[in-house]
Design an enzyme around this catalytic site. Sequence first.
Site, mmCIF file in Angstrom:
data_model
loop_
_atom_site.group_PDB
_atom_site.id
_atom_site.type_symbol
_atom_site.label_atom_id
_atom_site.label_comp_id
_atom_site.label_asym_id
_atom_site.label_seq_id
_atom_site.Cartn_x
_atom_site.Cartn_y
_atom_site.Cartn_z
ATOM 1 N N ASP A 128 29.722 -3.031 -8.232
ATOM 2 C CA ASP A 128 29.974 -4.157 -9.148
ATOM 3 C C ASP A 128 29.013 -5.302 -8.885
ATOM 4 O O ASP A 128 29.320 -6.184 -8.089
ATOM 5 C CB ASP A 128 31.420 -4.624 -8.988
ATOM 6 C CG ASP A 128 31.814 -5.700 -9.977
ATOM 7 O OD1 ASP A 128 31.086 -5.905 -10.964
ATOM 8 O OD2 ASP A 128 32.864 -6.340 -9.762
ATOM 9 N N GLU A 162 28.371 -13.949 -13.729
ATOM 10 C CA GLU A 162 29.412 -13.238 -14.468
ATOM 11 C C GLU A 162 30.746 -13.353 -13.747
ATOM 12 O O GLU A 162 31.799 -13.528 -14.379
ATOM 13 C CB GLU A 162 29.018 -11.764 -14.630
ATOM 14 C CG GLU A 162 29.937 -10.950 -15.534
ATOM 15 C CD GLU A 162 31.076 -10.243 -14.807
ATOM 16 O OE1 GLU A 162 31.857 -9.561 -15.482
ATOM 17 O OE2 GLU A 162 31.197 -10.377 -13.568
ATOM 18 N N ASP A 302 21.883 8.252 -17.811
ATOM 19 C CA ASP A 302 21.342 9.064 -18.903
ATOM 20 C C ASP A 302 21.958 8.675 -20.242
ATOM 21 O O ASP A 302 21.297 8.746 -21.287
ATOM 22 C CB ASP A 302 21.559 10.546 -18.607
ATOM 23 C CG ASP A 302 20.696 11.048 -17.453
ATOM 24 O OD1 ASP A 302 19.715 10.364 -17.103
ATOM 25 O OD2 ASP A 302 21.014 12.117 -16.901
#
Length: 313
Positions: A128, A162, A302
């Site tokens: 995180d 954040e 991906d």
Amino acid sequence: MKLRTISTALVLTGALLGSGAATAAPAAVLAGPDIPVAAIQADLAQLQSIASSNGGNRAHGRPGYLASVNWVKSKLDAAGYTTRVQSFTTNGATGYNLIADWPAGDANNVVMVGGHLDSVTAGPGINDNGTGSASILEVALAVRSSGFQPGKRLRFAWWGAEELGLVGSTHYVNSLSTTDRSRIRSYLNFDMTGSPNPGYFVYSASGQPSGSLALQQTLQGYFGSIGVPTELTSVGGRSDHAAFARAGIPVGGTFTGAEGVKTSAQAQKWGGTAGTAFDRCYHRSCDTTSNVNATALNRNADAIAHAVWTLGA
């Protein structure tokens, strides 16, 4: 990821859940390169080293955060990106957003990808959100190395503060002119993409700006193509997409889970341990490089590449 309760709604890839239930998007035609997980893991090791050398964290206002920004910027500059560091002030300290544009494609049609780079003060913040940050970085570098020629302008962002309430991303969106906001056609957010007991969550388009469903389906389609079932998650105001959604910009993203507990049904579907948090080290000192599931990290990277190549074409 900022601490907040979150709810999920089940969407099984390729399976009908019952009368009137939604199903996942059909499998996508794959686009984008394979992003080497070893490269992402090397980036995570660098972020861990930065934290270890700077008091054990990479939090807003701490030296580890600015060192993280400078390191990511140096990689992007070397790859030919046009970068800028945007500063803001919160909690009595200067914070920084890093914005990187690939100098090609239509500047009036921007596909934006972002995630927060700061940790909490308790630890180095490798899952995180080192995982999302490093994955976005490697996708950005793959634009150069693959020779991709996007028709749209690609913009990558690493947000500050954040963990203090989505401060950096909110500052960025609020600083845009009406014209510049209108140029951003989509924003994809990647926050915690390698949880050690992972789930495979895709941001739900429900209640989000028009256009968000296409982003949801692009990500669902990728996971469907590799045989991984997903669940939709209503992330709400928990991460940096929120400011973009408030501005009417279509949003999407993926998430592998935080402090929520994996159910028996989820463990049967995805593996891992039922009755245990997706990330037992969430916002703790043990959120280190050993707190990452390499398979989840690889699949989500991906998926990011697939979305960038699909939406940016």
